[in-house]
Design a protein around this motif. Structure first.
Motif, PDB file in Angstrom:
ATOM      1  N   GLN A  15       5.035   7.864   2.088  1.00 60.72           N
ATOM      2  CA  GLN A  15       4.559   9.178   2.512  1.00 60.72           C
ATOM      3  C   GLN A  15       3.103   9.388   2.119  1.00 60.72           C
ATOM      4  O   GLN A  15       2.315   9.965   2.884  1.00 60.72           O
ATOM      5  CB  GLN A  15       5.436  10.269   1.898  1.00 60.72           C
ATOM      6  CG  GLN A  15       6.869  10.278   2.422  1.00 60.72           C
ATOM      7  CD  GLN A  15       7.739  11.290   1.710  1.00 60.72           C
ATOM      8  OE1 GLN A  15       7.363  11.814   0.660  1.00 60.72           O
ATOM      9  NE2 GLN A  15       8.907  11.560   2.267  1.00 60.72           N
ATOM     10  N   LEU A  16       2.739   8.939   0.918  1.00 57.39           N
ATOM     11  CA  LEU A  16       1.337   9.028   0.500  1.00 57.39           C
ATOM     12  C   LEU A  16       0.432   8.221   1.418  1.00 57.39           C
ATOM     13  O   LEU A  16      -0.664   8.668   1.787  1.00 57.39           O
ATOM     14  CB  LEU A  16       1.184   8.544  -0.941  1.00 57.39           C
ATOM     15  CG  LEU A  16       1.652   9.478  -2.057  1.00 57.39           C
ATOM     16  CD1 LEU A  16       1.559   8.774  -3.398  1.00 57.39           C
ATOM     17  CD2 LEU A  16       0.816  10.755  -2.075  1.00 57.39           C
ATOM     18  N   CYS A  17       0.895   7.017   1.789  1.00 56.31           N
ATOM     19  CA  CYS A  17       0.102   6.169   2.677  1.00 56.31           C
ATOM     20  C   CYS A  17      -0.091   6.828   4.035  1.00 56.31           C
ATOM     21  O   CYS A  17      -1.183   6.764   4.624  1.00 56.31           O
ATOM     22  CB  CYS A  17       0.768   4.800   2.841  1.00 56.31           C
ATOM     23  SG  CYS A  17       0.726   3.771   1.357  1.00 56.31           S
ATOM     24  N   ASN A  18       0.963   7.435   4.552  1.00 54.70           N
ATOM     25  CA  ASN A  18       0.866   8.099   5.854  1.00 54.70           C
ATOM     26  C   ASN A  18      -0.084   9.289   5.812  1.00 54.70           C
ATOM     27  O   ASN A  18      -0.728   9.614   6.817  1.00 54.70           O
ATOM     28  CB  ASN A  18       2.246   8.559   6.322  1.00 54.70           C
ATOM     29  CG  ASN A  18       3.186   7.396   6.619  1.00 54.70           C
ATOM     30  OD1 ASN A  18       2.716   6.293   6.944  1.00 54.70           O
ATOM     31  ND2 ASN A  18       4.472   7.617   6.505  1.00 54.70           N
ATOM     32  N   ARG A  19      -0.167   9.935   4.644  1.00 54.52           N
ATOM     33  CA  ARG A  19      -0.988  11.148   4.544  1.00 54.52           C
ATOM     34  C   ARG A  19      -2.430  10.858   4.156  1.00 54.52           C
ATOM     35  O   ARG A  19      -3.359  11.459   4.708  1.00 54.52           O
ATOM     36  CB  ARG A  19      -0.361  12.099   3.539  1.00 54.52           C
ATOM     37  CG  ARG A  19      -1.065  13.437   3.442  1.00 54.52           C
ATOM     38  CD  ARG A  19      -0.287  14.405   2.578  1.00 54.52           C
ATOM     39  NE  ARG A  19      -0.951  15.704   2.511  1.00 54.52           N
ATOM     40  CZ  ARG A  19      -0.462  16.737   1.829  1.00 54.52           C
ATOM     41  NH1 ARG A  19       0.680  16.617   1.170  1.00 54.52           N
ATOM     42  NH2 ARG A  19      -1.125  17.884   1.807  1.00 54.52           N
ATOM     43  N   PHE A  20      -2.643   9.937   3.207  1.00 49.07           N
ATOM     44  CA  PHE A  20      -3.982   9.709   2.680  1.00 49.07           C
ATOM     45  C   PHE A  20      -4.553   8.330   3.015  1.00 49.07           C
ATOM     46  O   PHE A  20      -5.723   8.073   2.756  1.00 49.07           O
ATOM     47  CB  PHE A  20      -3.996   9.881   1.151  1.00 49.07           C
ATOM     48  CG  PHE A  20      -3.567  11.240   0.688  1.00 49.07           C
ATOM     49  CD1 PHE A  20      -4.387  12.338   0.866  1.00 49.07           C
ATOM     50  CD2 PHE A  20      -2.332  11.427   0.079  1.00 49.07           C
ATOM     51  CE1 PHE A  20      -4.001  13.592   0.435  1.00 49.07           C
ATOM     52  CE2 PHE A  20      -1.932  12.681  -0.355  1.00 49.07           C
ATOM     53  CZ  PHE A  20      -2.767  13.776  -0.171  1.00 49.07           C
ATOM     54  N   GLY A  21      -3.702   7.445   3.519  1.00 49.58           N
ATOM     55  CA  GLY A  21      -4.163   6.087   3.754  1.00 49.58           C
ATOM     56  C   GLY A  21      -3.831   5.187   2.579  1.00 49.58           C
ATOM     57  O   GLY A  21      -3.643   5.646   1.451  1.00 49.58           O
ATOM     58  N   THR A  22      -3.798   3.879   2.822  1.00 48.88           N
ATOM     59  CA  THR A  22      -3.375   2.924   1.793  1.00 48.88           C
ATOM     60  C   THR A  22      -4.316   2.859   0.585  1.00 48.88           C
ATOM     61  O   THR A  22      -3.854   2.905  -0.563  1.00 48.88           O
ATOM     62  CB  THR A  22      -3.215   1.526   2.410  1.00 48.88           C
ATOM     63  OG1 THR A  22      -2.265   1.584   3.473  1.00 48.88           O
ATOM     64  CG2 THR A  22      -2.726   0.526   1.362  1.00 48.88           C
ATOM     65  N   PRO A  23      -5.640   2.760   0.761  1.00 46.47           N
ATOM     66  CA  PRO A  23      -6.516   2.655  -0.428  1.00 46.47           C
ATOM     67  C   PRO A  23      -6.396   3.844  -1.375  1.00 46.47           C
ATOM     68  O   PRO A  23      -6.272   3.666  -2.596  1.00 46.47           O
ATOM     69  CB  PRO A  23      -7.921   2.573   0.186  1.00 46.47           C
ATOM     70  CG  PRO A  23      -7.716   2.076   1.564  1.00 46.47           C
ATOM     71  CD  PRO A  23      -6.422   2.667   2.019  1.00 46.47           C
ATOM     72  N   ILE A  24      -6.422   5.060  -0.826  1.00 46.07           N
ATOM     73  CA  ILE A  24      -6.322   6.246  -1.686  1.00 46.07           C
ATOM     74  C   ILE A  24      -4.950   6.320  -2.338  1.00 46.07           C
ATOM     75  O   ILE A  24      -4.822   6.675  -3.526  1.00 46.07           O
ATOM     76  CB  ILE A  24      -6.608   7.524  -0.873  1.00 46.07           C
ATOM     77  CG1 ILE A  24      -8.051   7.521  -0.375  1.00 46.07           C
ATOM     78  CG2 ILE A  24      -6.341   8.770  -1.711  1.00 46.07           C
ATOM     79  CD1 ILE A  24      -8.426   8.712   0.472  1.00 46.07           C
ATOM     80  N   SER A  25      -3.911   5.973  -1.588  1.00 49.00           N
ATOM     81  CA  SER A  25      -2.547   6.007  -2.132  1.00 49.00           C
ATOM     82  C   SER A  25      -2.387   5.018  -3.278  1.00 49.00           C
ATOM     83  O   SER A  25      -1.748   5.317  -4.288  1.00 49.00           O
ATOM     84  CB  SER A  25      -1.531   5.705  -1.027  1.00 49.00           C
ATOM     85  OG  SER A  25      -1.611   6.662   0.013  1.00 49.00           O
ATOM     86  N   VAL A  26      -2.968   3.826  -3.128  1.00 54.98           N
ATOM     87  CA  VAL A  26      -2.911   2.831  -4.205  1.00 54.98           C
ATOM     88  C   VAL A  26      -3.641   3.347  -5.441  1.00 54.98           C
ATOM     89  O   VAL A  26      -3.177   3.182  -6.580  1.00 54.98           O
ATOM     90  CB  VAL A  26      -3.510   1.496  -3.732  1.00 54.98           C
ATOM     91  CG1 VAL A  26      -3.675   0.529  -4.903  1.00 54.98           C
ATOM     92  CG2 VAL A  26      -2.637   0.870  -2.658  1.00 54.98           C
ATOM     93  N   GLY A  27      -4.778   4.004  -5.231  1.00 59.69           N
ATOM     94  CA  GLY A  27      -5.524   4.574  -6.358  1.00 59.69           C
ATOM     95  C   GLY A  27      -4.738   5.657  -7.074  1.00 59.69           C
ATOM     96  O   GLY A  27      -4.711   5.704  -8.310  1.00 59.69           O
ATOM     97  N   ILE A  28      -4.085   6.546  -6.294  1.00 56.89           N
ATOM     98  CA  ILE A  28      -3.268   7.593  -6.903  1.00 56.89           C
ATOM     99  C   ILE A  28      -2.121   6.992  -7.697  1.00 56.89           C
ATOM    100  O   ILE A  28      -1.841   7.405  -8.830  1.00 56.89           O
ATOM    101  CB  ILE A  28      -2.739   8.550  -5.816  1.00 56.89           C
ATOM    102  CG1 ILE A  28      -3.886   9.330  -5.177  1.00 56.89           C
ATOM    103  CG2 ILE A  28      -1.708   9.516  -6.405  1.00 56.89           C
ATOM    104  CD1 ILE A  28      -3.473  10.178  -3.992  1.00 56.89           C
TER     105      ILE A  28
END
Length: 295
Positions: free
Chosen positions: A4-17
């Motif tokens: 869900q994070l990947c769908n909302r913010f994209g993979t790079p930002i989601s990995v950082g979070i």
């Protein structure tokens, strides 16, 4: 959740979070707890003796609590008092949360929430001191009761657990109201109207419709309030008397006055284990899971 994070913010930002959350959990939660457990099984030694033949694991620090009847009594009194604080906070918070969720207009609810939150912009110590002034022997509460003719002489509200209970209910009421409000707000008002139209009294409507729906909120609020009450130090230290000591005060004394971190860690770990047990008990009583509480 990661998808869900990947769908909302994209993979790079989601990995950082996710990486930041992982670092936070490991560095600020898991490692300190593991260090506390390690300390609790080791004796309190001089720096020159650490790593020597005396530095071995044992249960001596835990046995100390069970051999000290005073500390053991304070331990069980703290747990029972925390349960009472949780119950009182629930009793006070439930009508208010129901009013905010199902009775008040949006403007009224916003105003009430603002009035509840504004006092918590002030530091907890200062808010606790305000209760110390209110409940003092010559404080405004006693003066008002005497002026109304309800009492002949001032009462000592701070001589027992009464002041501590009042202070804790006030200090942690928001942690009960918000989960309840969140759960009650999702209840379809048509269910309440249908129950009332079918002849159910308000008491039966709450018992059969509203409270079952609010169980996740009740469980979350009870868990948060109990954990905060059992681990509180400032409120019992300021509003309590020598006869109403809290177990956290004993832990504080071991760490910062006695200089025995190992004994303090054992006491703190026992309190943590009991709090975890309380969480499991609440989840079982209300028949909710971690997913329900997380909502």
């Amino acid at each position: 959740m990661f998808k869900q994070l990947c769908n909302r913010f994209g993979t790079p930002i989601s990995v950082g979070i996710a990486a930041l959350l992982l670092v936070w959990l490991i560095a600020l939660v898991i490692l300190p707890q593991l260090l506390m457990v390690d300390y609790s099984f080791r004796p309190n030694l001089l720096p020159s003796e650490i790593g020597g033949p005396k530095d071995s694991y044992s249960l001596v620090n835990y046995v100390t609590l069970f051999n000290n009847k005073i500390h053991l009594g304070i331990f069980f009194k703290t747990i029972w008092s925390s349960v009472m604080v949780t119950a009182l906070t629930l009793v006070v918070s439930y009508p208010l949360a129901f009013y905010l969720a199902k009775v008040a207009t949006p403007k009224q609810a916003a105003l009430c929430l603002l009035l509840l939150i504004i006092p918590f912009w002030i530091n907890e110590i200062l808010r606790t001191f305000s209760w110390y002034i209110i409940l003092a022997y010559n404080g405004p509460l006693n003066a008002m009761l005497q002026a109304l003719g309800l009492i002949d002489r001032p009462l000592r509200f701070l001589s027992g657990n009464g002041g501590v209970m009042v202070g804790m209910v006030y200090a942690y009421i928001l942690f009960m109201i918000f989960p309840l409000y969140n759960a009650l707000e999702s209840l379809d008002a048509n269910q309440i109207r249908a129950a009332r139209n079918l002849g159910a009294s308000w008491a039966k409507t709450h018992l059969r419709i509203i409270i079952p729906h609010a169980k996740p909120g009740i469980a979350t609020g009870c868990i948060m309030t109990f954990m905060l009450a059992a681990g509180s130090y400032a409120v019992p230290a300021l509003l309590g008397s020598p006869g109403s000591r809290w177990f956290t005060q004993i832990i504080y004394n071991w760490f910062f006055e006695g200089g025995n971190w190992n004994q303090g860690a054992a006491y703190a770990f026992l309190l943590l284990i009991l709090c975890i047990g309380f969480i499991g008990l609440v989840m079982k009583v209300f028949k909710v899971g971690l997913g329900d509480i997380a909502k």
